[in-house]
Structures are given as structure tokens and as C-alpha cells.
Design an enzyme around this catalytic site. Structure first.
Site, PDB file in Angstrom:
ATOM      1  CG  HIS A 138     114.546 -49.150 -29.851  1.00  0.00           C
ATOM      2  ND1 HIS A 138     115.244 -49.318 -31.134  1.00  0.00           N
ATOM      3  CD2 HIS A 138     115.368 -48.277 -29.370  1.00  0.00           C
ATOM      4  CE1 HIS A 138     116.119 -48.744 -31.265  1.00  0.00           C
ATOM      5  NE2 HIS A 138     116.319 -47.878 -30.137  1.00  0.00           N
ATOM      6  CB  CYS A 191     119.690 -44.678 -31.687  1.00  0.00           C
ATOM      7  SG  CYS A 191     119.020 -46.217 -31.567  1.00  0.00           S
ATOM      8  CG  LEU A 192     123.787 -47.600 -27.734  1.00  0.00           C
ATOM      9  CD1 LEU A 192     123.797 -48.431 -26.416  1.00  0.00           C
ATOM     10  CD2 LEU A 192     125.181 -46.934 -27.902  1.00  0.00           C
ATOM     11  CG  HIS A 196     115.261 -43.695 -28.102  1.00  0.00           C
ATOM     12  ND1 HIS A 196     115.759 -42.724 -29.024  1.00  0.00           N
ATOM     13  CD2 HIS A 196     115.726 -44.771 -28.369  1.00  0.00           C
ATOM     14  CE1 HIS A 196     116.873 -43.577 -29.812  1.00  0.00           C
ATOM     15  NE2 HIS A 196     116.637 -44.605 -29.285  1.00  0.00           N
ATOM     16  CD  GLU A 197     116.254 -47.229 -25.289  1.00  0.00           C
ATOM     17  OE1 GLU A 197     116.288 -48.182 -25.931  1.00  0.00           O
ATOM     18  OE2 GLU A 197     116.872 -46.179 -25.374  1.00  0.00           O
ATOM     19  CD  GLN A 254     118.820 -50.401 -29.208  1.00  0.00           C
ATOM     20  OE1 GLN A 254     118.085 -50.001 -27.891  1.00  0.00           O
ATOM     21  NE2 GLN A 254     119.525 -49.411 -29.819  1.00  0.00           N
ATOM     22  N   GLY A 268     120.324 -46.122 -22.804  1.00  0.00           N
ATOM     23  CA  GLY A 268     119.205 -46.863 -22.846  1.00  0.00           C
ATOM     24  C   GLY A 268     119.418 -47.881 -23.907  1.00  0.00           C
TER      25      GLY A 268
HETATM   26 NI    NI Z   1     117.763 -46.373 -29.439  1.00  0.00          NI
END
Ligand code: NI
Length: 174
Positions: free
Chosen positions: A140, A94-95, A136-137, A51, A46
Site C-alpha cells: 500500500h 482489503c478494507l 500487503h500493507e 487508506q 491491517g
Molecule cells: Ni489493503
């Protein structure tokens, strides 16, 4: 398509609220394609536009395993319209927080309204990993990271390590 640079915590942009889009045009589709490529290359399941440094309410998701056929989901202006009382726990990463994971409890199911790649309004009922990933996304887009659900002590420890990781990385590229 091109791979974009992923913003790493701590960075003030990750704490900002992303803005809704009026429509999905070719420029947005280009961003969606780039985000998907960036996410696959990372690799991750995701990615939110913030991000890659863009404060727009856009997320891409693909929870299929490598060996399966790719099943990307593009969600523009996602809005969670209902959440189950039942919860589930997943170990989340998370990236934007490379190398850090924690068990996070969230509603086990959610219903999300969004605009798809072609600009059409859609609704989706998700459970399991997909429900966690969507939540989660969407977090963000509201400036929330999974570490915000941890104790202050655990959260501070992760952020401190990320600052150290960033310094070491900078040393290498210099
Ligand atoms: Ni994330």
C-alpha cells in the site's frame, strides 16, 4: 481517538507512493491510535495510512482473533529487508476493496525493519498470516494493491464492480 474514513478503490491516492517520516511524535501517535481504532471498527487486520488519505509510511496490524487479547503492531517506515524463497498462498481482502477476495501467492516469511510507537528502531521476522499481512500493507505504501497480482481480466472485473458499489452507495446516502 477517532474513526477515520477509509478510501475505496478506485481512487488515485491509493496509487501514490507514501513518504517516510523523520520521527514519531505525539501527532503521529494520534494518527496511529486513530488508524488502529478505524481498523478494529471496520473490522480488519491491517491498515496503511494512505487508506485514510495520508501519504505517510505508517501501517497498523493486529492479526489476533477477536476473543484473544488484542496485540496491535505499529510500524513506521517499514522496510522489508529479506524475503524467503518459499511462498504461501492466502485468500486476501482489503478494507479499500470491500467484499472482494483473491488467493495471492507471496514469500512465506519476511524480515522487516521499522520504527515502533515509541520511536525505537525494531526488527521482526514474520511468517504465516503476519508475513502476508506485512507485505500487503507495505505494498500500500508503494501504491500497490493485491488486485495488481491478478490477471488483467480479473482485476478489471473487480474494479468495475467497485465503481458500481460506489455509485449505489452514493444513491443511498443522497
Ligand atoms: Ni489493503
Amino acid at each position: 481517538m477517532s474513526i477515520r474514513k477509509i478510501v475505496i478503490e478506485p481512487d488515485p491516492i491509493l496509487r501514490k507512493k507514501s513518504e517516510s517520516l523523520e520521527k514519531v511524535d505525539d501527532e503521529i501517535r494520534k494518527l496511529l491510535d486513530d488508524m488502529l481504532e478505524t481498523m478494529y471498527a471496520a473490522p480488519g487486520i491491517g491498515l496503511a495510512a494512505v487508506q485514510v488519505g495520508i501519504l505517510k509510511r505508517i501501517i497498523v496490524i493486529d492479526i489476533s482473533k477477536d476473543e484473544e487479547k488484542k496485540t496491535p503492531l505499529f510500524l513506521v517506515n517499514p522496510e522489508i529487508i529479506s524475503r524467503s524463497k518459499k511462498t504461501s498462498v492466502y485468500e486476501e481482502g482489503c478494507l479499500s476493496l470491500p467484499g472482494h477476495f483473491a488467493e495471492i501467492e507471496r514469500p512465506a516469511e519476511c524480515q522487516v525493519k521499522f520504527i515502533d510507537y515509541d520511536g525505537k528502531e525494531k526488527e521482526l521476522v514474520a511468517d504465516g498470516l503476519l508475513a502476508t499481512c506485512i507485505q500487503h500493507e507495505v505494498d500500500h505504501l508503494n501504491g500497490v494493491l493485491f488486485i495488481d497480482y491478478l490477471s488483467k481480466l480479473k482485476k478489471d472485473m473487480i474494479v468495475k464492480k467497485l465503481i458500481k458499489q460506489k455509485k449505489e452507495f452514493n444513491k443511498v446516502v443522497l
